[in-house]
Scaffold this active site. Sequence first.
Site, PDB file in Angstrom:
ATOM      1  N   LEU A 151       0.834  -1.199   0.000  1.00  5.61           N
ATOM      2  CA  LEU A 151       0.000   0.000   0.000  1.00  5.61           C
ATOM      3  C   LEU A 151       0.870   1.251   0.000  1.00  5.61           C
ATOM      4  CD1 LEU A 151      -2.854   1.130   0.057  1.00  5.61           C
ATOM      5  CD2 LEU A 151      -2.706   1.147   2.559  1.00  5.61           C
ATOM      6  N   TYR A 152       2.029   1.195   0.649  1.00  9.00           N
ATOM      7  CA  TYR A 152       2.932   2.352   0.639  1.00  9.00           C
ATOM      8  C   TYR A 152       3.298   2.725  -0.798  1.00  9.00           C
ATOM      9  CZ  TYR A 152       7.281   4.980   0.900  1.00  9.00           C
ATOM     10  OH  TYR A 152       8.263   5.929   0.718  1.00  9.00           O
ATOM     11  N   SER A 153       3.757   1.744  -1.574  1.00  7.78           N
ATOM     12  CA  SER A 153       4.146   2.045  -2.946  1.00  7.78           C
ATOM     13  C   SER A 153       2.930   2.410  -3.797  1.00  7.78           C
ATOM     14  CB  SER A 153       4.914   0.868  -3.563  1.00  7.78           C
ATOM     15  OG  SER A 153       4.204  -0.342  -3.452  1.00  7.78           O
ATOM     16  N   SER A 155       0.384   4.085  -2.702  1.00  8.73           N
ATOM     17  CA  SER A 155       0.065   5.476  -2.375  1.00  8.73           C
ATOM     18  C   SER A 155       0.987   6.431  -3.118  1.00  8.73           C
ATOM     19  CB  SER A 155       0.156   5.708  -0.861  1.00  8.73           C
ATOM     20  OG  SER A 155       1.493   5.705  -0.388  1.00  8.73           O
TER      21      SER A 155
END
Length: 335
Positions: A151-153, A155
């Site tokens: 999810l970090y990447s 986002s």
Amino acid sequence: MTILVTGSAGFIGFHLSRRLLEAGRAVVGLDILNAYYDPRLKAARLAILEGYAGYRHAAVDLADRERMPQVFAETKPAAVVNLAAQAGVRYSLESPETYVDSNVVGFLNILEGCRAHPPRHLVYASTSSIYGNHANLPFSVHDAATHPITLYSASKAANEAMAHAYAHLFGIPATGFRFFTVYGPWGRPDMALFKFTDAILKGQPIDVYGEGRMQRDFTYVDDIVDGLVAAIERPPAPNPAWDATRPDPATSAAPWRILNLGASRRVELMRYIEVLEEKLGRKAEINFLPMQPGDVSATEADTAETQAVLDYAPSTSIDVGVGRFVDWYREYYGV
């Protein structure tokens, strides 16, 4: 020329802000010093910045829809460098909501601020993890990066797409930088170098994932800052050769571009640890573990485009960079 730097008390934001202040620039720093890691470290960075006459601090949450417009209205920055974000690949597995609030809602507030008070240039942090399990090394900005695996990447991929939309609709010049494993003095305690150093000095074992065979493009923080500083006054123009039938993922018919910031070399994690052992004068007790969810086996930046656009030439070896980190760590913690 006032420059708004979000995340100014964070690792990269601190180094960038200090470089700009030493060059005589006026910096408005935005940071709420959240507790993702030890706020005392952030406060110590902030105290250094506040020692400069050209620094002004705004303790405003990036996701605050009421106060963020006020920051832009009061400062009317000539350039914006957005480095504030919820960082950490693994933490995104535990607290996904935090990433949406900070990295998506927060970035929308940055874009809306730029829409209301257009800067000459919006520079923002993306990430090398956006390439996901892309197998072609080195990673090129001209290759599609459409399969993030955390999810970090995801986002950060959203940030790149959002910036493009605002560049297309409102003509806001925007450059997104994909950072590759940044390390150095004043680094984040959740990063490997910091955790390894702390454990080795305490005589505790270190957890090494992927059996130590992972390779990373470790990039010293000063080399990252070199690229950011060079970019601030070089906003992108629309690419006149951009072809919608064969779209280049790194450029656009809008004033928008994506660039890599990395050292352009792969270093095996075990070599990184060996250098740290040499600088500390101690051997590490290693607990080998399998790969974690969201990890990739190797990263390496193709910086040919960055070199062409910004004359970017990273120069810090891991021997020098790790040594500087160890010197800072021993001085800061008195060990």
